[in-house]
Design a protein around this motif. Sequence first.
Motif, short mmCIF file in Angstrom:
data_model
loop_
_atom_site.label_atom_id
_atom_site.label_comp_id
_atom_site.label_asym_id
_atom_site.label_seq_id
_atom_site.Cartn_x
_atom_site.Cartn_y
_atom_site.Cartn_z
N VAL A 281 7.57 12.44 -11.20
CA VAL A 281 7.20 11.26 -10.42
C VAL A 281 7.37 10.04 -11.30
N ALA A 282 8.10 9.06 -10.82
CA ALA A 282 8.33 7.85 -11.63
C ALA A 282 7.01 7.11 -11.85
N GLU A 283 6.85 6.54 -13.03
CA GLU A 283 5.66 5.74 -13.31
C GLU A 283 5.57 4.61 -12.28
N THR A 284 4.39 4.39 -11.76
CA THR A 284 4.21 3.52 -10.60
C THR A 284 3.26 2.38 -10.92
N GLU A 285 3.58 1.22 -10.38
CA GLU A 285 2.69 0.07 -10.50
C GLU A 285 1.58 0.19 -9.46
N LEU A 286 0.34 0.01 -9.89
CA LEU A 286 -0.78 -0.01 -8.95
C LEU A 286 -1.06 -1.45 -8.54
N PRO A 287 -1.52 -1.66 -7.31
CA PRO A 287 -1.79 -3.03 -6.87
C PRO A 287 -2.92 -3.67 -7.66
N GLU A 288 -2.87 -4.98 -7.80
CA GLU A 288 -3.89 -5.70 -8.53
C GLU A 288 -5.25 -5.48 -7.86
N GLY A 289 -6.27 -5.23 -8.67
CA GLY A 289 -7.61 -5.03 -8.14
C GLY A 289 -7.91 -3.62 -7.68
N TYR A 290 -6.94 -2.72 -7.83
CA TYR A 290 -7.16 -1.33 -7.40
C TYR A 290 -8.25 -0.70 -8.26
N ASN A 291 -9.26 -0.12 -7.63
CA ASN A 291 -10.38 0.49 -8.35
C ASN A 291 -10.05 1.95 -8.66
N ARG A 292 -9.81 2.24 -9.92
CA ARG A 292 -9.42 3.60 -10.30
C ARG A 292 -10.56 4.61 -10.10
N PHE A 293 -11.81 4.13 -10.16
CA PHE A 293 -12.94 5.05 -10.12
C PHE A 293 -13.23 5.53 -8.70
N MET A 294 -13.25 4.63 -7.74
CA MET A 294 -13.43 5.02 -6.35
C MET A 294 -12.76 3.97 -5.48
N PRO A 295 -11.47 4.14 -5.23
CA PRO A 295 -10.71 3.14 -4.48
C PRO A 295 -11.24 3.01 -3.05
N SER A 296 -11.17 1.79 -2.54
CA SER A 296 -11.49 1.58 -1.13
C SER A 296 -10.23 1.85 -0.31
N ARG A 297 -10.39 2.01 0.96
CA ARG A 297 -9.27 2.30 1.84
C ARG A 297 -8.31 1.12 1.87
N ARG A 298 -7.01 1.40 1.81
CA ARG A 298 -6.01 0.34 1.78
C ARG A 298 -6.07 -0.50 3.05
N ASP A 299 -5.67 -1.75 2.90
CA ASP A 299 -5.67 -2.69 4.01
C ASP A 299 -4.45 -2.44 4.89
N SER A 300 -4.70 -2.07 6.14
CA SER A 300 -3.62 -1.86 7.09
C SER A 300 -4.09 -2.31 8.46
N ILE A 301 -3.21 -2.28 9.43
CA ILE A 301 -3.64 -2.74 10.76
C ILE A 301 -4.55 -1.70 11.44
N TRP A 302 -4.68 -0.52 10.84
CA TRP A 302 -5.62 0.49 11.35
C TRP A 302 -6.86 0.64 10.49
N SER A 303 -6.98 -0.10 9.44
CA SER A 303 -8.02 0.19 8.45
C SER A 303 -9.45 -0.08 8.95
N GLU A 304 -9.59 -0.81 10.04
CA GLU A 304 -10.92 -1.06 10.59
C GLU A 304 -11.39 0.08 11.49
N SER A 305 -10.50 1.00 11.81
CA SER A 305 -10.87 2.13 12.67
C SER A 305 -11.01 3.39 11.84
N LEU A 306 -11.66 4.40 12.41
CA LEU A 306 -11.79 5.68 11.70
C LEU A 306 -10.42 6.31 11.49
N PRO A 307 -10.23 7.04 10.40
CA PRO A 307 -8.96 7.74 10.20
C PRO A 307 -8.66 8.66 11.39
N LYS A 308 -7.42 8.66 11.82
CA LYS A 308 -7.03 9.39 13.01
C LYS A 308 -6.51 10.78 12.65
N VAL A 309 -6.63 11.70 13.61
CA VAL A 309 -6.12 13.06 13.46
C VAL A 309 -5.03 13.27 14.51
N VAL A 310 -3.82 13.57 14.03
CA VAL A 310 -2.72 13.84 14.95
C VAL A 310 -2.99 15.17 15.66
#
Length: 554
Positions: free
Chosen positions: A297-326
């Motif tokens: 796996v290529a070394e990857t840049e993490l976004p600024e402010g990313y919490n390595r200890f317990m990251p919060s859910r990424r900001d997306s247009i679905w992030s205000e809703s519960l995770p969905k199950v297909v």
Amino acid sequence: MREDFNYRRRPTWPVNIGGVAVGGNNPVRIQSMTSTSTMDTPGSVSQIRRIVDAGGEIVRLTAQGVREAENLSEISAQLRREGIEVPLVADIHFNPRAAFAAASRVEKVRINPGNFVDPGRVFKKIDYTDGEYAAEIVKIEEGLLPLLAICREHGTALRIGVNHGSLSDRIMSRYGDTPAGMVESAMEFLRVCLKHDFRDVVISIKASNVLVMVETVRRLVAAMDAEDMHFPLHLGVTEAGDAEDGRIKSAVGIGSLLSEGIGDTIRVSLSEEPECEIAPARAITAFVDGLKDGKPVAETELPEGYNRFMPSRRDSIWSESLPKVVGLDIDGDDLNDALSVNAEDGLTASLIETLQQDSSRIVMVGSADSNAIGHIKSFMASMMCKGLKNPVIIHRDYSGMEEDAMIIAASIEFGALLLAGFADGIRIEAEGVSRERLNSLALNILQATRLRISKTEFISCPGCGRTLYDLQSTLRDIKAATSHLKGLKIGVMGCIVNGPGEMADADYGYVGAGVGKISLYKGKECIEKNIPASEAIDRLISLIKENGDWTDPQ
């Protein structure tokens, strides 16, 4: 900030435990704990034999007093006569004298910083001046040195085991009931060990809440690295429960950390017979060991402010809703326009352009690589760095796997990705497995990560020699009576050592208080003490009803 998502073990100092080496280049070791009375030599020997036959490499027994610690000699002698050389560990709470007695009789002694020198936790906030706090640190050194001397003389290893449920009032007064407090509780003892050049130490830091457990271990690793400490780590989710729920919680917590290279020995704590813990533990280590065969796996840049200890859910247009199950929240027609992406191919310029043009376009991310976790993490980190807010569904296919192996694999992979904050939805596929079954598995994994609660959560310990009632049958009866109470958390604990603390975020607790006696809790508050066990479940139900949390089964 860059991250390497290739699998490699964190370097640690090897520790010899009765001929079984933990840490360094050694395999991840698997252990369990007896549930028999330590005064019952034949029963303990029989149970240890079953653990060893199942593949357990280290076995722990409770030693709540000097009498129990001394009887470890008899248990050890009988095992050796039968040709069973498994290392034994004495589990100590509140009683340093028991630790001193055990250290010359077993291969490792486990002590709890929350109650080895400090008085037991009583949930009272106590204010310490800086001078008073420093004086208590001196007491830790004075109390620990005699044990280190005995361990050094007899070649006995030490486990410093912090539990979320038993932080001392002193730590609570300064840090509260937090991961930072748990880490500092461990570090105080580790600093004494290093100061006196005692390195035969394994460290554990556990919680029943998977999120707390994972964050705290990550913080402990960072704290040890900052002070050039490389003690091996024992991993476990305490009070994980039983059956599928217990296996999923354990695989999510332990597997997520092992996939990051953290961890040298593990225990899957189940409210079942202790030998039943070994198979899921072996499945976890076998799956994680396979990550090393993945493509780079290529070394990857993490976004600024990313919490390595317990990251919060990424900001997306679905992030205000519960995770969905297909298959439950989304059907095939909803995915007709979704972009299916192989994470190993990376985030290409053309894909970036497509996603930028329509932020509502669903991205279905999968990988066929054995290190799918690393490739998907890398892909998702790249998406975050580019500010792409498209909803992402993680897709994995487990066709051909036996069901037990599928449960462990899915829990580790989806658990690691969900705890990294990388998924808006999950899709589990397995040829020949019903959609209803796959949906149930998906919801159980989401519940373990506490991202979506779909049923009652039971926080139950595995039991040990301190448990004075039939925990397994009691748990079954409590589940039968209360499993319809969606979203309620109920603790079922064998004794008071970790009970009130480990179930601190539970709504209600059922805790062993003595022979045939139970105490009931609402949150941290003990409501009724020493109820006869024959009445306790009915009284628990009454307590739930009195507080307005009861609904009748549908």
